[in-house]
Design a protein around this motif. Structure first.
Motif, PDB file in Angstrom:
ATOM      1  N   THR A   1       2.089  -6.565   9.079  1.00 15.22           N
ATOM      2  CA  THR A   1       1.962  -5.327   8.303  1.00 15.22           C
ATOM      3  C   THR A   1       2.849  -4.262   8.926  1.00 15.22           C
ATOM      4  O   THR A   1       2.689  -3.918  10.106  1.00 15.22           O
ATOM      5  CB  THR A   1       0.509  -4.838   8.247  1.00 15.22           C
ATOM      6  N   VAL A   2       3.783  -3.754   8.119  1.00 14.39           N
ATOM      7  CA  VAL A   2       4.810  -2.824   8.585  1.00 14.39           C
ATOM      8  C   VAL A   2       4.501  -1.420   8.086  1.00 14.39           C
ATOM      9  O   VAL A   2       4.164  -1.237   6.903  1.00 14.39           O
ATOM     10  CB  VAL A   2       6.202  -3.267   8.082  1.00 14.39           C
TER      11      VAL A   2
ATOM     12  N   ASP B   1      15.632  -9.470   3.721  1.00 21.39           N
ATOM     13  CA  ASP B   1      14.806  -9.523   2.516  1.00 21.39           C
ATOM     14  C   ASP B   1      13.678  -8.494   2.573  1.00 21.39           C
ATOM     15  O   ASP B   1      13.335  -7.878   1.559  1.00 21.39           O
ATOM     16  CB  ASP B   1      14.235 -10.932   2.336  1.00 21.39           C
ATOM     17  N   ALA B   2      13.099  -8.306   3.756  1.00 23.98           N
ATOM     18  CA  ALA B   2      12.060  -7.285   3.908  1.00 23.98           C
ATOM     19  C   ALA B   2      12.626  -5.902   3.622  1.00 23.98           C
ATOM     20  O   ALA B   2      11.994  -5.076   2.950  1.00 23.98           O
ATOM     21  CB  ALA B   2      11.471  -7.344   5.312  1.00 23.98           C
TER      22      ALA B   2
ATOM     23  N   LEU C   1       3.500  -2.181   4.037  1.00 18.57           N
ATOM     24  CA  LEU C   1       3.692  -3.446   3.338  1.00 18.57           C
ATOM     25  C   LEU C   1       3.336  -4.587   4.290  1.00 18.57           C
ATOM     26  O   LEU C   1       3.669  -4.530   5.478  1.00 18.57           O
ATOM     27  CB  LEU C   1       5.139  -3.626   2.875  1.00 18.57           C
ATOM     28  N   THR C   2       2.657  -5.589   3.748  1.00 18.25           N
ATOM     29  CA  THR C   2       2.325  -6.776   4.532  1.00 18.25           C
ATOM     30  C   THR C   2       3.189  -7.937   4.060  1.00 18.25           C
ATOM     31  O   THR C   2       3.184  -8.290   2.870  1.00 18.25           O
ATOM     32  CB  THR C   2       0.835  -7.138   4.397  1.00 18.25           C
TER      33      THR C   2
ATOM     34  N   ASP D   1       0.874  -1.177   0.000  1.00 18.93           N
ATOM     35  CA  ASP D   1       0.000   0.000   0.000  1.00 18.93           C
ATOM     36  C   ASP D   1       0.912   1.228   0.000  1.00 18.93           C
ATOM     37  O   ASP D   1       1.280   1.751   1.053  1.00 18.93           O
ATOM     38  CB  ASP D   1      -0.897  -0.027   1.247  1.00 18.93           C
ATOM     39  N   ILE D   2       1.275   1.659  -1.188  1.00 15.06           N
ATOM     40  CA  ILE D   2       2.236   2.762  -1.317  1.00 15.06           C
ATOM     41  C   ILE D   2       1.667   4.066  -0.759  1.00 15.06           C
ATOM     42  O   ILE D   2       2.376   4.857  -0.133  1.00 15.06           O
ATOM     43  CB  ILE D   2       2.658   2.951  -2.786  1.00 15.06           C
ATOM     44  N   ASP D   3       0.362   4.295  -0.956  1.00 13.42           N
ATOM     45  CA  ASP D   3      -0.234   5.538  -0.475  1.00 13.42           C
ATOM     46  C   ASP D   3      -0.045   5.700   1.031  1.00 13.42           C
ATOM     47  O   ASP D   3       0.218   6.797   1.529  1.00 13.42           O
ATOM     48  CB  ASP D   3      -1.723   5.584  -0.814  1.00 13.42           C
ATOM     49  N   ASN D   4      -0.170   4.592   1.769  1.00 14.93           N
ATOM     50  CA  ASN D   4      -0.017   4.635   3.228  1.00 14.93           C
ATOM     51  C   ASN D   4       1.361   4.171   3.693  1.00 14.93           C
ATOM     52  O   ASN D   4       1.603   4.076   4.895  1.00 14.93           O
ATOM     53  CB  ASN D   4      -1.103   3.781   3.895  1.00 14.93           C
TER      54      ASN D   4
END
Length: 478
Positions: free
Chosen positions: A205-206, A121-122, A111-112, A105-108
């Motif tokens: 979700t980060v 890797d994350a 990333l999940t 979710d680039i707008d917010n």
């Protein structure tokens, strides 16, 4: 194992680890938990685990199916632990194949990830989208589920924990039920730092932030000056940590600060060389000096204790500044005390080392980090609520460390230290934890009873830490 054989084991294992990392351009390290020939060993090769079944699920449905089968199970991430938390003679579940990003979710700037995703890797995925973690702990091989299950911390005046960057979790409990929860939910708070006792974290979700660079500096300072100016040091930097050394009147000060400055040319290579040299010196030179009885000479020449470390300054991408992969073969016993106690307790631990030194102790340093007050995302995490000093007794993994740790645990308990449950925990149990965390410990036990009524996730470690030192009240256990 004799001093000589354990000294050589530590030295050669560390050397091989550095060599493997260099030869594969950072793609492989020897000292990392892995399954080989039916036996899973943790990163330091201390805990050999021969489970009846080793499972590598690729979907959440497969995880649910494993939970609903008869028998118990434990989940392993990278195996970067210092206790028997993952040891089971039943089913050992690795989430290595349940990894990668699920939603972006680039707008917010969120990333999940599947919870088996390793930190390294994350970080790489987030960088591709111009994002970063607010801050990170020191090791990049751990899985996201693993670092949250032990409530991994960093250091900072305003930031302390990776869990502060998490806005949502998906958890599968011991009945196979799927729960989605956020920081205001008790199940979330029980999972953070709960070492897998209430369920398996399957998705994370980060909340990201725009990527940034860090000015990383190390310096050697007089310990007396640091004692006097610690509050100013912490207030003047985003992140501060200290390395304290036996017999020495100097310490190493490490700082990290956001910067708009250009990155250091060849910074990643220079950092690799710095941390590799630190690891090799600790394994070979530090332990040799310790076993030869020469460390007390540091009273006259402090450099002997801190192994000729020198100041450095590098500007790097934030993850490269915070994370490291190369370590010498060592053990860690870490705990928190109230911030105001930091030097009193460190002095006592260093005095204890000096008292026992002639018994043949290996090389030791104390890493000291700091987290702010108000951490409320965990029920039983060592850094909850109060402003904390984290004191990590980093001892070479060789003959004699157990002697020091056994005495240190008693000292820690005498000052009310809260143990990090991902580190060395022999000597701590549920009765001690209950005294530290009431009423949160009681609430944690209620949630364990509710979400794992049949003890699906229990093993010797969890029974020691969360057995039944206090009866679970029926009003919440239903």
């Amino acid at each position: 194992m004799s001093k000589l054989s354990s000294y050589l084991k530590g030295g050669f294992a560390t050397t091989a680890n550095v060599a493997a990392y260099a030869a594969t351009n950072g793609r492989y390290v020897l000292l990392e938990g892995r399954m080989q020939g039916g036996t899973f060993r943790n990163w330091a090769l201390r805990f050999a685990n021969v489970p009846r079944k080793y499972a590598l699920p690729t979907t959440r449905a497969q995880i649910v199916e494993l939970i609903k089968r008869p028998g118990r199970l434990r989940v392993v991430g990278s195996g970067h632990s210092f206790n028997d938390g993952i040891v089971t003679d039943d089913t050992l579940v690795s989430l290595d194949n349940y990894s990668g990003v699920l939603r972006i979710d680039i707008d917010n700037q969120q990333l999940t990830f599947r919870a088996g995703t390793r930190v390294r890797d994350a970080v790489a995925i987030m960088l591709q989208h111009g994002l970063a973690f607010t801050a990170l702990p020191s090791h990049d091989a751990q899985s996201l589920g693993g670092i949250l299950s032990t409530d991994v911390h960093g250091t900072g005046k305003d930031w302390g924990f990776v869990s502060e960057s998490v806005v949502g979790l998906t958890i599968v409990d011991g009945t196979g039920e799927i729960h989605r929860c956020g920081p205001d939910d008790d199940l979330f708070r029980a999972a953070i730092g709960g070492v897998g006792a209430v369920g398996i974290i399957t998705e994370v979700t980060v909340q990201g932030v725009p990527r940034f660079a860090i000015d990383q500096q190390t310096s050697i300072q007089e310990l007396a000056w640091v004692r006097e100016h610690l509050d100013l040091l912490i207030a003047g930097h985003d992140h501060v940590s200290l390395y304290l050394f036996p017999y020495a009147e100097h310490c190493q000060v490490n700082t990290w600060d956001r910067t708009a400055a250009d990155k250091t040319s060849g910074g990643e290579l220079k950092e690799f060389l710095n941390i590799s040299l630190d690891a090799l010196l600790a394994a070979w030179v530090g332990n040799l000096l310790a076993y030869a009885g020469l460390l007390p000479l540091a009273r006259h020449w402090s450099r002997l204790a801190y192994l000729l470390r020198r100041g450095t300054q590098l500007v790097m991408e934030s993850n490269n500044a915070h994370n490291r992969t190369i370590y010498h073969l060592h053990q860690e016993l870490e705990f928190t005390v109230d911030f105001e106690q930091v030097f009193e307790v460190c002095d006592r631990l260093l005095a204890l080392y000096a008292e026992l030194y002639r018994a043949g102790l290996p090389y030791l340093l104390l890493e000291v980090r700091f987290t702010p007050a108000g951490h409320d995302r965990t029920l039983i995490g060592a850094g909850q609520q109060r402003r904390c000093a984290w004191i990590d007794l980093i001892c070479n993994d060789s003959e004699g460390f157990e002697t020091y740790y056994a005495a240190a645990v008693e000292l820690i308990k005498s000052v009310g230290g809260r143990p990090h449950l991902g580190k060395y925990t022999e000597g701590f149990d549920g009765n001690y934890l209950a005294g530290l965390y009431e009423p949160n410990y009681q609430r944690f036990l209620e949630l364990v009873a509710q979400h794992d009524p049949d003890g699906k996730f229990s093993n010797a470690f969890t029974r020691r830490m969360f057995g039944t030192p206090i009866e679970v009240s029926s009003e919440h256990a239903a």
